[in-house]
Design an enzyme around this catalytic site. Structure first.
Site, short mmCIF file in Angstrom:
data_model
loop_
_atom_site.label_atom_id
_atom_site.label_comp_id
_atom_site.label_asym_id
_atom_site.label_seq_id
_atom_site.Cartn_x
_atom_site.Cartn_y
_atom_site.Cartn_z
N LYS A 191 1.79 2.18 -4.99
CA LYS A 191 1.99 1.99 -5.82
C LYS A 191 1.55 2.16 -7.33
CE LYS A 191 2.61 -2.22 -4.95
NZ LYS A 191 2.13 -2.19 -3.27
N GLN B 221 1.64 -6.00 -3.22
CA GLN B 221 3.08 -6.33 -2.19
C GLN B 221 3.73 -5.28 -1.16
OE1 GLN B 221 1.78 -9.67 -3.22
NE2 GLN B 221 -0.61 -8.56 -2.84
N GLY C 152 -4.82 -4.18 -4.00
CA GLY C 152 -5.54 -2.82 -4.02
C GLY C 152 -4.71 -2.24 -4.36
N HIS C 153 -4.53 -1.39 -5.50
CA HIS C 153 -3.91 -0.50 -6.35
C HIS C 153 -4.92 0.51 -6.52
CE1 HIS C 153 -0.50 -3.31 -7.35
NE2 HIS C 153 -0.95 -3.47 -5.92
N ASP D 152 1.24 -1.32 -0.42
CA ASP D 152 -0.05 0.09 0.10
C ASP D 152 0.68 1.36 -0.21
OD1 ASP D 152 -2.22 -1.77 0.48
OD2 ASP D 152 -1.96 -1.75 2.26
P1 GDP Z 1 -0.92 0.77 -3.50
O1 GDP Z 1 -1.72 -1.28 -2.75
O2 GDP Z 1 0.61 0.40 -2.98
O3 GDP Z 1 -1.17 0.54 -4.68
O4 GDP Z 1 -2.05 1.34 -2.97
P2 GDP Z 1 -3.15 1.83 -2.68
O5 GDP Z 1 -3.46 1.89 -3.42
O6 GDP Z 1 -3.54 0.08 -1.16
O7 GDP Z 1 -2.94 2.28 -1.16
C1 GDP Z 1 -2.77 3.93 -1.13
C2 GDP Z 1 -3.39 4.82 -1.21
O8 GDP Z 1 -2.77 6.43 -0.65
C3 GDP Z 1 -4.71 5.28 -1.94
O9 GDP Z 1 -5.72 5.20 -1.44
C4 GDP Z 1 -3.83 5.93 -2.28
O10 GDP Z 1 -5.26 6.87 -3.24
C5 GDP Z 1 -3.16 7.31 -1.53
N1 GDP Z 1 -1.66 7.76 -2.01
C6 GDP Z 1 -1.39 7.43 -3.60
N2 GDP Z 1 -0.40 8.43 -3.77
C7 GDP Z 1 -0.09 9.36 -1.88
C8 GDP Z 1 0.18 10.47 -1.45
O11 GDP Z 1 1.49 10.81 -1.82
N3 GDP Z 1 -0.42 11.59 -0.63
C9 GDP Z 1 -2.04 11.12 -0.47
N4 GDP Z 1 -2.95 11.91 0.75
N5 GDP Z 1 -2.20 9.57 -0.88
C10 GDP Z 1 -1.58 9.40 -1.93
P1 IMO Z 2 -0.77 -4.23 -2.45
O1 IMO Z 2 -0.26 -4.81 -3.57
C1 IMO Z 2 -0.86 -4.82 2.40
C2 IMO Z 2 -0.31 -8.72 3.63
C3 IMO Z 2 -2.45 -8.89 4.66
C4 IMO Z 2 -1.98 -9.83 5.17
C5 IMO Z 2 -0.74 -10.84 4.38
C6 IMO Z 2 -1.02 -11.85 3.92
O2 IMO Z 2 -2.59 -3.62 -2.58
O3 IMO Z 2 0.03 -3.80 -2.11
P2 IMO Z 2 -3.00 -12.54 1.70
O4 IMO Z 2 -3.91 -12.46 1.23
O5 IMO Z 2 -1.79 -12.85 1.09
O6 IMO Z 2 -2.63 -14.64 2.76
O7 IMO Z 2 -1.95 -11.75 3.41
O8 IMO Z 2 -0.04 -9.93 3.49
N1 IMO Z 2 -1.55 -8.12 1.98
C7 IMO Z 2 -1.29 -6.84 1.69
N2 IMO Z 2 -1.13 -6.03 2.51
N3 IMO Z 2 -1.37 -4.33 0.84
C8 IMO Z 2 -1.41 -5.70 -0.26
O9 IMO Z 2 -1.02 -5.54 -1.47
C9 IMO Z 2 -1.47 -6.87 0.37
N4 IMO Z 2 -1.90 -8.61 -0.21
C10 IMO Z 2 -1.55 -9.10 1.05
O10 IMO Z 2 -2.57 -7.95 4.91
O11 IMO Z 2 -1.07 -9.77 6.48
MG MG Z 3 -2.81 -1.56 -1.72
#
Ligand code: GDP
Ligand code: IMO
Ligand code: MG
Length: 425
Positions: free
Chosen positions: A19, A225, A43-44, A16
């Site tokens: 990416k 991840q 979840g991207h 998270d």
């Molecule tokens: P990912 O899994 O690495 O793609 O990240 P996620 O989407 O799960 O979580 C990142 C969250 O931070 C999302 O809600 C993005 O919209 C948000 N986000 C990304 N970059 C920034 C930033 O520079 N500032 C803020 N405030 N939010 C951001």
């Molecule tokens: P993105 O790509 C954050 C965590 C889960 C749990 C562990 C194992 O959005 O960054 P799993 O479902 O793979 O058996 O879970 O890994 N986890 C993540 N945490 N971002 C993710 O993906 C994750 N995918 C799995 O919360 O701790």
């Molecule tokens: Mg994510």
């Protein structure tokens, strides 16, 4: 002509890091965006034109009409999640059926994989991993034990038998785990969702990426991840079941190590973690709550509140090394804008000794040595150029660069595609 290289973009923390947002920003520079591991546990999030999209299986280049998106052999696909993603995207991305290519070698998540995930977690009790319960672990387990089912199997004459045999083995396991099962409804939905694969170009061989390299296509491999969730190098057993690090792109796509180009590492200005497991810099207090509130730190896949804490430079430096990161991107600095003080971990204390590496057992860390920075106390979310950023932020960034010996090229200051400040031209 110099052969094309494959750049890799990875998360350097526990996932998270942002990416999805960054891949979307960079995708206009690439011909192909390729996912190499993970599955619907990811979840991207992408935000543009005041709309927000969350991708689970589909690479984050899908909104660029001229970009191909490839789901590699290393990914595990749940047809139900995949089908729902396609349905929700086909209006905004009418090109999706032409631009998305799926490897026939990618493994399929069955309904019983999801049930097994839940059963194993239940059996672990208080030691549960905190899995997203998407069936990831059980699916990769079947892959490694050489009984998995792949996308290509859907088109083989013995598919139904193969499926039934595997499901019977799963049901036997579920019985041992005393997990009540009823799969008939789930199966109907699953088989119906599998029809979606007929609408896509499926890559017949593992040579899709090699052909693209030979045709001088620019490719970006998108990690899911984060490095600290890597099956080998993460905080085992509280990890996911794949190699999330840059090396995973080689096996998850069919790329030779010498064909890897830049390795782009993404990290947050602080740290978050969803699920169980050690987290040395966790702030289970007002600071953590403030980070969660301002940063909207709730899981993109499960909605669970993310645990929040300070940036951990010991862990970050390790992740940079293990991935060979040569380009760094920091996200969410804007979330720290109201903080009086900002801390970063620079060493761990174990047995009255300070160490600057990750120990075998993270639980043995007794204390953390922090360096404290003065907050910039200025809204940076509208910043466009270097000149818009406060000097206190530069002091913070310079320290990170010095500690990790890697330069930061981009400061992301908001979720929107355009909320970026490039530090070099
Ligand atoms: P990912 O899994 O690495 O793609 O990240 P996620 O989407 O799960 O979580 C990142 C969250 O931070 C999302 O809600 C993005 O919209 C948000 N986000 C990304 N970059 C920034 C930033 O520079 N500032 C803020 N405030 N939010 C951001
Ligand atoms: P993105 O790509 C954050 C965590 C889960 C749990 C562990 C194992 O959005 O960054 P799993 O479902 O793979 O058996 O879970 O890994 N986890 C993540 N945490 N971002 C993710 O993906 C994750 N995918 C799995 O919360 O701790
Ligand atoms: Mg994510």
């Amino acid at each position: 002509m110099i052969p094309a290289k494959v750049d890799v973009l990875i998360g350097l923390q526990w996932g998270d890091e942002g990416k999805g947002k960054i891949v979307d920003c960079l995708s206009s520079k690439y011909h192909i965006i390729a996912r190499y591991q993970g599955g619907p546990n990811a979840g991207h999030t992408l935000t543009f034109n005041n709309s927000k999209y969350i991708l689970h299986t589909i690479p984050s280049g899908i909104f660029q009409p001229n970009c191909k998106n490839y789901i590699g052999n290393g990914v595990v696909i749940d047809p139900i999640v995949f089908h729902n993603e396609i349905m929700s995207l086909q209006k905004v991305c009418p090109w999706i059926y032409d631009n998305l290519i799926i490897s026939k070698h990618a493994h399929l998540i069955l309904p019983t994989h999801r049930l097994l995930d839940a059963a194993y977690e239940q059996a672990k009790g208080k030691d549960k991993i905190g899995s997203t319960l998407k069936g990831i672990g059980p699916c990769y387990t079947d892959k490694i034990s050489r009984q998995g089912i792949r996308v290509g199997d859907l088109f083989q004459p013995n598919f139904k038998t193969k499926y039934q045999e595997l499901v019977q083995r799963h049901i036997a396991l579920l019985k041992i785990l005393e997990y009540p099962t009823s799969i008939s409804d789930l199966e109907i939905e699953w088989f119906s969702a599998c029809e979606i694969f007929n609408k896509f170009n499926l890559a017949e061989s593992n040579f899709y990426i090699q052909n693209a390299i030979n045709n001088h296509q620019q490719i970006l491999a998108e990690g899911a991840q984060g490095s600290l969730l890597d099956i080998d190098f993460g905080s085992y057993p509280y990890v996911t079941s794949s190699n999330t690090i840059a090396a995973g792109a080689c096996t998850g796509l069919g790329v030779a190590p010498r064909q890897i180009g830049d390795v782009i590492g993404i990290f947050k200005a602080y740290t978050t973690r969803v699920g169980s497991g050690p987290f040395p810099t966790e702030q289970d207090n007002e600071t953590g709550e403030k980070l969660r509130k301002i940063g909207h730190e709730y899981g993109s896949t499960t909605g669970r509140p993310r645990r929040c804490g300070w940036l951990d430079l010991v862990a970050l430096k390790f992740a940079i090394q293990i991935n060979g990161v040569n380009r760094l991107i920091i996200t969410k600095s804007d979330v720290l804008s109201t903080f009086d003080e900002i801390k970063v971990a620079v060493a761990y204390e174990i047995n009255d000794e300070l160490i600057t590496h990750i120990p075998y057992n993270l639980e043995t860390i007794r204390n953390i040595e922090y360096k404290t920075f003065k907050g910039w106390k200025k809204d940076i979310s509208k910043a466009k150029t270097k000149n818009d950023l406060p000097k206190e932020l530069f002091t913070f960034l310079s320290f990170i660069e010095e500690y990790t010996n890697t330069s930061i090229e981009l400061v992301s200051v908001g979720p929107d595609r355009n909320a970026n400040v490039w530090l070099n031209n």
